[in-house]
Design a protein around this motif. Sequence first.
Motif, PDB file in Angstrom:
ATOM      1  N   LEU A   1       0.838  -1.201   0.000  1.00  0.00           N
ATOM      2  CA  LEU A   1       0.000   0.000   0.000  1.00  0.00           C
ATOM      3  C   LEU A   1       0.874   1.252   0.000  1.00  0.00           C
ATOM      4  CD1 LEU A   1      -2.773   1.380   0.220  1.00  0.00           C
ATOM      5  CD2 LEU A   1      -2.540   1.210   2.716  1.00  0.00           C
ATOM      6  N   LEU A   2       1.919   1.252   0.813  1.00  0.00           N
ATOM      7  CA  LEU A   2       2.818   2.409   0.851  1.00  0.00           C
ATOM      8  C   LEU A   2       3.495   2.632  -0.498  1.00  0.00           C
ATOM      9  CD1 LEU A   2       4.577   1.987   4.322  1.00  0.00           C
ATOM     10  CD2 LEU A   2       2.444   3.169   3.761  1.00  0.00           C
ATOM     11  N   THR A   3       3.853   1.535  -1.158  1.00  0.00           N
ATOM     12  CA  THR A   3       4.494   1.651  -2.472  1.00  0.00           C
ATOM     13  C   THR A   3       3.533   2.262  -3.484  1.00  0.00           C
ATOM     14  OG1 THR A   3       5.911  -0.256  -2.015  1.00  0.00           O
ATOM     15  CG2 THR A   3       5.615   0.374  -4.329  1.00  0.00           C
ATOM     16  N   LEU A   4       2.286   1.766  -3.494  1.00  0.00           N
ATOM     17  CA  LEU A   4       1.277   2.305  -4.419  1.00  0.00           C
ATOM     18  C   LEU A   4       1.004   3.774  -4.116  1.00  0.00           C
ATOM     19  CD1 LEU A   4      -0.786   1.841  -6.679  1.00  0.00           C
ATOM     20  CD2 LEU A   4      -2.415   1.094  -4.923  1.00  0.00           C
ATOM     21  N   ASP A   5       0.848   4.110  -2.836  1.00  0.00           N
ATOM     22  CA  ASP A   5       0.634   5.509  -2.450  1.00  0.00           C
ATOM     23  C   ASP A   5       1.780   6.390  -2.946  1.00  0.00           C
ATOM     24  OD1 ASP A   5      -1.813   5.533  -1.202  1.00  0.00           O
ATOM     25  OD2 ASP A   5      -1.015   5.180   0.802  1.00  0.00           O
ATOM     26  N   GLY A   6       3.009   5.912  -2.735  1.00  0.00           N
ATOM     27  CA  GLY A   6       4.167   6.696  -3.130  1.00  0.00           C
ATOM     28  C   GLY A   6       4.267   6.887  -4.628  1.00  0.00           C
ATOM     29  N   ASP A   7       3.991   5.836  -5.385  1.00  0.00           N
ATOM     30  CA  ASP A   7       4.062   5.938  -6.848  1.00  0.00           C
ATOM     31  C   ASP A   7       3.053   6.957  -7.381  1.00  0.00           C
ATOM     32  OD1 ASP A   7       6.037   4.039  -6.879  1.00  0.00           O
ATOM     33  OD2 ASP A   7       4.723   2.372  -7.426  1.00  0.00           O
ATOM     34  N   ILE A   8       1.827   6.880  -6.881  1.00  0.00           N
ATOM     35  CA  ILE A   8       0.786   7.816  -7.339  1.00  0.00           C
ATOM     36  C   ILE A   8       1.123   9.239  -6.898  1.00  0.00           C
ATOM     37  CG2 ILE A   8      -1.638   8.460  -7.147  1.00  0.00           C
ATOM     38  CD1 ILE A   8      -2.292   5.488  -6.810  1.00  0.00           C
TER      39      ILE A   8
ATOM     40  N   ARG B   1       4.029  10.637  -6.169  1.00  0.00           N
ATOM     41  CA  ARG B   1       5.162  11.220  -6.904  1.00  0.00           C
ATOM     42  C   ARG B   1       4.748  11.639  -8.311  1.00  0.00           C
ATOM     43  NH1 ARG B   1       7.952   7.400  -3.768  1.00  0.00           N
ATOM     44  NH2 ARG B   1       7.545   5.737  -5.284  1.00  0.00           N
ATOM     45  N   THR B   2       3.906  10.836  -8.949  1.00  0.00           N
ATOM     46  CA  THR B   2       3.458  11.178 -10.302  1.00  0.00           C
ATOM     47  C   THR B   2       2.611  12.446 -10.301  1.00  0.00           C
ATOM     48  OG1 THR B   2       3.476   8.846 -10.965  1.00  0.00           O
ATOM     49  CG2 THR B   2       2.150  10.356 -12.284  1.00  0.00           C
TER      50      THR B   2
ATOM     51  N   ARG C   1      -0.486   9.347  11.005  1.00  0.00           N
ATOM     52  CA  ARG C   1       0.263   9.078   9.772  1.00  0.00           C
ATOM     53  C   ARG C   1       0.900  10.359   9.237  1.00  0.00           C
ATOM     54  NH1 ARG C   1      -2.098   6.700   3.997  1.00  0.00           N
ATOM     55  NH2 ARG C   1      -0.187   5.570   3.432  1.00  0.00           N
ATOM     56  N   PRO C   2       2.174  10.342   8.909  1.00  0.00           N
ATOM     57  CA  PRO C   2       2.817  11.548   8.360  1.00  0.00           C
ATOM     58  C   PRO C   2       2.277  11.863   6.963  1.00  0.00           C
ATOM     59  CG  PRO C   2       4.453   9.980   9.187  1.00  0.00           C
ATOM     60  CD  PRO C   2       3.141   9.256   9.125  1.00  0.00           C
ATOM     61  N   ARG C   3       2.228  13.133   6.657  1.00  0.00           N
ATOM     62  CA  ARG C   3       1.848  13.558   5.313  1.00  0.00           C
ATOM     63  C   ARG C   3       3.044  13.448   4.368  1.00  0.00           C
ATOM     64  NH1 ARG C   3      -2.986  16.696   4.961  1.00  0.00           N
ATOM     65  NH2 ARG C   3      -3.903  17.110   7.023  1.00  0.00           N
ATOM     66  N   PRO C   4       2.778  13.494   3.062  1.00  0.00           N
ATOM     67  CA  PRO C   4       3.903  13.513   2.108  1.00  0.00           C
ATOM     68  C   PRO C   4       4.791  14.737   2.335  1.00  0.00           C
ATOM     69  CG  PRO C   4       1.826  13.060   0.980  1.00  0.00           C
ATOM     70  CD  PRO C   4       1.471  13.461   2.376  1.00  0.00           C
ATOM     71  N   VAL C   5       6.074  14.567   2.121  1.00  0.00           N
ATOM     72  CA  VAL C   5       7.036  15.660   2.249  1.00  0.00           C
ATOM     73  C   VAL C   5       7.768  15.795   0.921  1.00  0.00           C
ATOM     74  CG1 VAL C   5       9.080  16.506   3.442  1.00  0.00           C
ATOM     75  CG2 VAL C   5       7.331  15.247   4.720  1.00  0.00           C
ATOM     76  N   TRP C   6       7.808  17.049   0.395  1.00  0.00           N
ATOM     77  CA  TRP C   6       8.420  17.297  -0.912  1.00  0.00           C
ATOM     78  C   TRP C   6       9.498  18.367  -0.800  1.00  0.00           C
ATOM     79  CZ3 TRP C   6       6.582  13.499  -3.682  1.00  0.00           C
ATOM     80  CH2 TRP C   6       5.278  13.070  -3.481  1.00  0.00           C
ATOM     81  N   PRO C   7      10.548  18.276  -1.611  1.00  0.00           N
ATOM     82  CA  PRO C   7      11.555  19.343  -1.616  1.00  0.00           C
ATOM     83  C   PRO C   7      11.039  20.621  -2.265  1.00  0.00           C
ATOM     84  CG  PRO C   7      12.061  17.704  -3.300  1.00  0.00           C
ATOM     85  CD  PRO C   7      10.926  17.150  -2.495  1.00  0.00           C
ATOM     86  N   ASP C   8      10.003  20.481  -3.111  1.00  0.00           N
ATOM     87  CA  ASP C   8       9.420  21.635  -3.809  1.00  0.00           C
ATOM     88  C   ASP C   8       7.901  21.607  -3.666  1.00  0.00           C
ATOM     89  OD1 ASP C   8       9.221  19.300  -5.212  1.00  0.00           O
ATOM     90  OD2 ASP C   8       9.616  20.179  -7.176  1.00  0.00           O
ATOM     91  N   PRO C   9       7.369  21.770  -2.449  1.00  0.00           N
ATOM     92  CA  PRO C   9       5.921  21.649  -2.228  1.00  0.00           C
ATOM     93  C   PRO C   9       5.139  22.731  -2.960  1.00  0.00           C
ATOM     94  CG  PRO C   9       6.974  22.572  -0.302  1.00  0.00           C
ATOM     95  CD  PRO C   9       8.081  22.155  -1.227  1.00  0.00           C
ATOM     96  N   VAL C  10       3.914  22.386  -3.368  1.00  0.00           N
ATOM     97  CA  VAL C  10       3.025  23.362  -4.008  1.00  0.00           C
ATOM     98  C   VAL C  10       1.924  23.812  -3.053  1.00  0.00           C
ATOM     99  CG1 VAL C  10       3.479  22.454  -6.314  1.00  0.00           C
ATOM    100  CG2 VAL C  10       1.553  21.543  -4.991  1.00  0.00           C
ATOM    101  N   ASP C  11       1.806  23.153  -1.907  1.00  0.00           N
ATOM    102  CA  ASP C  11       0.821  23.509  -0.898  1.00  0.00           C
ATOM    103  C   ASP C  11       1.271  22.916   0.428  1.00  0.00           C
ATOM    104  OD1 ASP C  11      -1.394  24.611   0.249  1.00  0.00           O
ATOM    105  OD2 ASP C  11      -2.865  23.494  -0.918  1.00  0.00           O
TER     106      ASP C  11
ATOM    107  N   VAL D   1      -4.701  14.987  -3.330  1.00  0.00           N
ATOM    108  CA  VAL D   1      -3.570  14.188  -3.807  1.00  0.00           C
ATOM    109  C   VAL D   1      -2.724  15.018  -4.766  1.00  0.00           C
ATOM    110  CG1 VAL D   1      -2.903  12.106  -5.070  1.00  0.00           C
ATOM    111  CG2 VAL D   1      -4.834  12.030  -3.484  1.00  0.00           C
ATOM    112  N   TRP D   2      -3.364  15.754  -5.667  1.00  0.00           N
ATOM    113  CA  TRP D   2      -2.645  16.585  -6.635  1.00  0.00           C
ATOM    114  C   TRP D   2      -1.748  17.594  -5.929  1.00  0.00           C
ATOM    115  CZ3 TRP D   2      -2.678  16.951 -12.106  1.00  0.00           C
ATOM    116  CH2 TRP D   2      -2.101  18.095 -12.633  1.00  0.00           C
TER     117      TRP D   2
END
Length: 234
Positions: free
Chosen positions: A42-49, A51-52, A123-133, A188-189
């Motif tokens: 599940l974590l892998t699927l979440d991560g793939d979607i 990141r895309t 559960r931690p939220r996604p973390v991005w180096p270039d977040p949009v929100d 998600v976007w």
Amino acid sequence: MYPAPLDSPTRPPGYRAALVAALLCVPSFLLLLLVSFTWRPLLTLDGDIARTTHRWAVADPDTTQTFRVLTDWVWDPWAMRALAALTFGWLALRGAWWLALWIAGTCAVGSVVQQSLKAAVDRPRPVWPDPVDSAHYAAFPSGHAMTATVVCGLLLWLLRRYDARPAVWRVALVLAVVSVVGVGLTRVWLGVHWPSDVVGGWLLGAMTVALAISTYAYWPGSRGADGTASAAPR
């Protein structure tokens, strides 16, 4: 002589809604377990979607800005709660106090369940180096998705109860579907939720509505003095 026909057993009020709630309970609980125990597929699927969609969000700032406006102003939980509050006032003005309180109570229970699960799962939220929100608090379940599902589900049930005209019902149904699906996709976007957070919000929100409808027949004021279901106020 033929035996007298046996009457079919009468199903209790709210039987169908209770059945729907029971069916929704299974995937809701299963997803909660998978998220809580960090099931790797599940974590892998979440991560793939995630990141895309994040790459798309960074590459398309106009769409991203539109989604930010929608998620922050149109489909924000407080906007949905304001819609529920307007419905409460409309019902109260027509003397349907018990129905208004039932709507408010269901929304309140949904919020308590949502916040309790966020705190319990943490559960931690996604973390991005270039977040949009950005967003705060824990990720699971998505508060935007769950709140929109609860409020829109209750309003659709009210329209059915009030025998809304077919055209009104169709428009409301389309708006509800667009709102519930749309708010989940924007989360998600914008990179502030994993896809399973949104699915969890949808499932738990729908289960909350189904449970509420299944118990409404036993709510004070849901039946008239003669014991029959009370008519919707006009």
